[in-house]
Design a protein around this motif. Structure first.
Motif, PDB file in Angstrom:
ATOM      1  N   UNK A   1      30.968  -3.094  34.401  1.00  0.00           N
ATOM      2  CA  UNK A   1      30.032  -2.179  33.754  1.00  0.00           C
ATOM      3  C   UNK A   1      29.523  -2.862  32.493  1.00  0.00           C
ATOM      4  N   UNK A   2      28.207  -2.926  32.357  1.00  0.00           N
ATOM      5  CA  UNK A   2      27.635  -3.525  31.154  1.00  0.00           C
ATOM      6  C   UNK A   2      27.739  -2.543  29.997  1.00  0.00           C
TER       7      UNK A   2
ATOM      8  N   UNK B   1      24.251  -3.299  20.844  1.00  0.00           N
ATOM      9  CA  UNK B   1      23.883  -1.883  20.985  1.00  0.00           C
ATOM     10  C   UNK B   1      24.947  -1.090  21.729  1.00  0.00           C
ATOM     11  N   UNK B   2      26.193  -1.477  21.543  1.00  0.00           N
ATOM     12  CA  UNK B   2      27.298  -0.767  22.192  1.00  0.00           C
ATOM     13  C   UNK B   2      27.269   0.708  21.806  1.00  0.00           C
ATOM     14  N   UNK B   3      27.382   1.568  22.821  1.00  0.00           N
ATOM     15  CA  UNK B   3      27.428   3.008  22.597  1.00  0.00           C
ATOM     16  C   UNK B   3      28.680   3.562  23.268  1.00  0.00           C
ATOM     17  N   UNK B   4      29.464   4.270  22.498  1.00  0.00           N
ATOM     18  CA  UNK B   4      30.733   4.812  22.995  1.00  0.00           C
ATOM     19  C   UNK B   4      30.537   5.942  23.989  1.00  0.00           C
ATOM     20  N   UNK B   5      29.544   6.773  23.772  1.00  0.00           N
ATOM     21  CA  UNK B   5      29.374   7.991  24.574  1.00  0.00           C
ATOM     22  C   UNK B   5      29.319   7.736  26.088  1.00  0.00           C
ATOM     23  N   UNK B   6      28.511   6.778  26.566  1.00  0.00           N
ATOM     24  CA  UNK B   6      28.478   6.536  28.013  1.00  0.00           C
ATOM     25  C   UNK B   6      29.835   6.061  28.567  1.00  0.00           C
TER      26      UNK B   6
ATOM     27  N   UNK C   1      32.088   7.838  31.485  1.00  0.00           N
ATOM     28  CA  UNK C   1      32.455   7.124  32.711  1.00  0.00           C
ATOM     29  C   UNK C   1      33.959   6.964  32.856  1.00  0.00           C
ATOM     30  N   UNK C   2      34.647   6.708  31.757  1.00  0.00           N
ATOM     31  CA  UNK C   2      36.088   6.453  31.794  1.00  0.00           C
ATOM     32  C   UNK C   2      36.780   7.569  31.019  1.00  0.00           C
ATOM     33  N   UNK C   3      37.074   8.629  31.707  1.00  0.00           N
ATOM     34  CA  UNK C   3      37.654   9.813  31.053  1.00  0.00           C
ATOM     35  C   UNK C   3      39.151   9.670  30.782  1.00  0.00           C
TER      36      UNK C   3
ATOM     37  N   UNK D   1      38.399  -3.418  20.229  1.00  0.00           N
ATOM     38  CA  UNK D   1      38.853  -2.687  19.040  1.00  0.00           C
ATOM     39  C   UNK D   1      38.208  -1.300  18.979  1.00  0.00           C
ATOM     40  N   UNK D   2      36.927  -1.244  19.308  1.00  0.00           N
ATOM     41  CA  UNK D   2      36.225   0.045  19.306  1.00  0.00           C
ATOM     42  C   UNK D   2      36.815   0.982  20.361  1.00  0.00           C
ATOM     43  N   UNK D   3      37.143   0.427  21.529  1.00  0.00           N
ATOM     44  CA  UNK D   3      37.746   1.237  22.593  1.00  0.00           C
ATOM     45  C   UNK D   3      39.114   1.757  22.163  1.00  0.00           C
ATOM     46  N   UNK D   4      39.876   0.924  21.497  1.00  0.00           N
ATOM     47  CA  UNK D   4      41.187   1.351  20.993  1.00  0.00           C
ATOM     48  C   UNK D   4      41.025   2.504  20.003  1.00  0.00           C
TER      49      UNK D   4
END
Length: 164
Positions: A68-69, A74-79, A83-85, A106-109
């Motif tokens: 998944x790109x 322009x990384x956006x957390x919301x999408x 997608x990954x609940x 790091x942002x995902x963490x």
């Protein structure tokens, strides 16, 4: 943000190129805040979600099949959250060699994801180790976008694509 990151990468890539390899580059550029996963550790693993932290032009040239790109600039957390609940999902983030992917990891963490891994050596090491990549039409390709001419030195297998 992008301009500062680009300047940072340019300054360090000159010195690192002289040193010559991915492990040295990662040691110099990363803080190891996101645990690495080695390419050979991917074999046999199931239920792994791959996130590509490169720019869209790099992703279109080639990416790991099914990735998944998510981009970098322009990384956006919301999408991603949509997608990954499941916050316990095994997520492998990659970029060219593993620098941008650490920042996205790091942002995902911070979003609460528990099993986030940075692919050591990124798509370059994946391809160097015999991994297959696909283009934007989901067709296997030998082409890999190498970000720039200097970073192309890290790709040993495949066709190097970059803009001047």
């Amino acid at each position: 943000m992008r301009i500062y990151f680009s300047i940072f990468i340019c300054i360090f890539s000159i010195g690192i190129q002289a040193q010559g390899n991915i492990p040295k580059a990662l040691k110099e550029l990363n803080k190891e805040t996101v645990p690495y996963i080695m390419v050979n550790e991917l074999k046999g693993k199931k239920n792994m979600v791959f996130l590509d932290a490169r720019e869209v032009n790099e992703f279109k040239v080639s990416h790991i099949k099914g990735a998944i790109w998510v981009g970098f600039d322009r990384f956006k957390a919301k999408p991603i959250v949509k997608k990954i609940r499941n916050k316990k999902t095994n997520i492998v983030v990659y970029c060219s060699i593993g620098v941008r992917s650490e920042r996205i990891g790091e942002k995902l963490q911070k979003l609460g994801y528990k099993n986030v891994y940075n692919l050591f050596g990124g798509i370059f090491e994946y391809k160097n180790s015999g991994g297959k990549v696909v283009n934007s039409k989901n067709i296997e390709t030998d082409s890999v976008h190498t970000y720039n001419k200097e970073w192309s030195a890290y790709l040993n297998k495949g066709i190097k694509i970059y803009e001047d």
